[in-house]
Design an enzyme around this catalytic site. Structure first.
Site, PDB file in Angstrom:
ATOM      1  CG  ASP A  79      12.409  18.068 -53.319  1.00  0.00           C
ATOM      2  OD1 ASP A  79      12.813  18.237 -52.142  1.00  0.00           O
ATOM      3  OD2 ASP A  79      12.794  17.133 -54.041  1.00  0.00           O
ATOM      4  CG  HIS A  88      14.437  16.124 -49.926  1.00  0.00           C
ATOM      5  ND1 HIS A  88      14.898  16.726 -51.067  1.00  0.00           N
ATOM      6  CD2 HIS A  88      15.493  16.096 -49.086  1.00  0.00           C
ATOM      7  CE1 HIS A  88      16.167  17.057 -50.905  1.00  0.00           C
ATOM      8  NE2 HIS A  88      16.552  16.697 -49.711  1.00  0.00           N
ATOM      9  CD  GLU A 145      14.668  13.306 -53.373  1.00  0.00           C
ATOM     10  OE1 GLU A 145      13.962  14.313 -53.200  1.00  0.00           O
ATOM     11  OE2 GLU A 145      15.827  13.353 -53.820  1.00  0.00           O
ATOM     12  CG  ASP A 197      20.368  11.805 -45.113  1.00  0.00           C
ATOM     13  OD1 ASP A 197      21.354  12.285 -44.528  1.00  0.00           O
ATOM     14  OD2 ASP A 197      19.479  12.518 -45.617  1.00  0.00           O
TER      15      ASP A 197
HETATM   16  C1  GLP Z   1      20.104  16.909 -48.397  1.00  0.00           C
HETATM   17  C2  GLP Z   1      20.024  16.050 -47.137  1.00  0.00           C
HETATM   18  C3  GLP Z   1      18.955  16.525 -46.200  1.00  0.00           C
HETATM   19  C4  GLP Z   1      19.059  18.020 -46.018  1.00  0.00           C
HETATM   20  C5  GLP Z   1      18.819  18.718 -47.335  1.00  0.00           C
HETATM   21  C6  GLP Z   1      18.903  20.222 -47.244  1.00  0.00           C
HETATM   22  O1  GLP Z   1      19.354  16.424 -49.439  1.00  0.00           O
HETATM   23  N1  GLP Z   1      19.807  14.688 -47.401  1.00  0.00           N
HETATM   24  O2  GLP Z   1      19.072  15.830 -44.964  1.00  0.00           O
HETATM   25  O3  GLP Z   1      18.124  18.434 -45.069  1.00  0.00           O
HETATM   26  O4  GLP Z   1      19.799  18.277 -48.257  1.00  0.00           O
HETATM   27  O5  GLP Z   1      20.228  20.639 -47.286  1.00  0.00           O
HETATM   28  P1  GLP Z   1      20.726  22.113 -47.062  1.00  0.00           P
HETATM   29  O6  GLP Z   1      20.654  22.341 -45.605  1.00  0.00           O
HETATM   30  O7  GLP Z   1      22.152  22.122 -47.551  1.00  0.00           O
HETATM   31  O8  GLP Z   1      19.839  22.999 -47.849  1.00  0.00           O
END
Ligand code: GLP
Length: 245
Positions: A135, A137, A142, A67
């Site tokens: 959540d 995602h 989302e 992303d």
């Molecule tokens: C963001 C990214 C995701 C990632 C998520 C969790 O929203 N778009 O690709 O998996 O956060 O992030 P973290 O690993 O910092 O908890």
């Protein structure tokens, strides 16, 4: 879906990196997709270490970003391209023309289609490494009444903006939109590895472990449709599995 429990963040990273390195060694010109966030840093460091020890080359590897924030330039420290460059690309022999990120300054609908098309041309992903939001995602898909199959632009939930604000100076600076792979784009990968660490992920990992439903309000539930998914956690993220059933 297999659940694999490591002890520490370091151990989780090791378990995931070993599997990714295996895929790349078996097919040096494979195509993979990588996430950003706190979870994958340890994995990326291990991939770099393997290169520095002269045990692997990434010369023919192709990497797609999962992303990207809308309208953050590649050289902005909070852009996801910057992140992957900082933790992986700039330390290894990957060729820059083999690193892909959507152009978040162009016509976004057209760019989403182009990005999806590019992935199809490359023959889909041999492997995708995912993180998970609190959540549920995945990528930036989302929770919603309907989930998108293909690459698209997503309006970020307030909770996600809040969670990601830790990387920015103020909440206002966090972009409100991102271009992300869709659920189908993710599920077309031959192999899926999802990593999670820390107590704050324990609830979402328990939910993923226990769910018997496909729920668009819990996007990670769609991973149950795939035949080769490994969820790799540290002890803290695994700690609620089996609790309160
Ligand atoms: C963001 C990214 C995701 C990632 C998520 C969790 O929203 N778009 O690709 O998996 O956060 O992030 P973290 O690993 O910092 O908890």
């Amino acid at each position: 879906m297999d659940f694999l429990g490591g002890t520490t963040y370091e151990h989780m990273s090791e378990l995931a990196a070993t599997r990714i390195i295996d895929v790349i060694k078996n097919k040096p010109d494979c195509t993979i997709a990588l996430p950003t966030g706190s979870s994958p840093i340890g994995v990326l460091e291990k991939l770099v270490e393997e290169y520095k020890q002269d045990r692997i080359s990434y010369k023919n590897l192709k990497v797609f970003s999962i992303d990207e924030y809308v309208a953050l330039p590649k050289d902005n420290e909070q852009s996801y391209y910057y992140f992957l460059n900082e933790y992986f690309y700039k330390h290894v022999d990957i060729q820059s023309e083999n690193t892909f990120v959507p152009d978040v300054f162009s016509n976004l609908e057209m760019e989403s289609r182009k990005y999806e098309h590019k992935i199809t041309i490359e023959g889909e992903f041999d492997l995708i490494l995912l993180g998970i939001g609190h959540d549920g995602h995945i990528g930036f898909n989302e929770p919603a009444d309907k989930l998108q199959l293909y690459c698209h632009v997503e309006n970020l939930d307030y909770k996600t903006i809040e969670a990601n604000a830790r990387f920015f100076d103020t909440l206002d600076e966090v972009p409100k939109q991102a271009l992300t792979l869709g659920i189908r784009t993710i599920l077309m990968a031959k192999k899926i590895i999802l990593i999670a660490s820390g107590k704050s992920k324990a609830k979402v990992i328990k939910q993923l472990f226990e769910t018997k439903e496909l729920d668009p309000q819990f996007p990670a539930s769609f991973l149950h449709l795939h035949r080769d998914v490994t969820i790799i956690c540290d002890q803290d993220a695994m700690s609620e599995i089996g609790v309160g059933k």
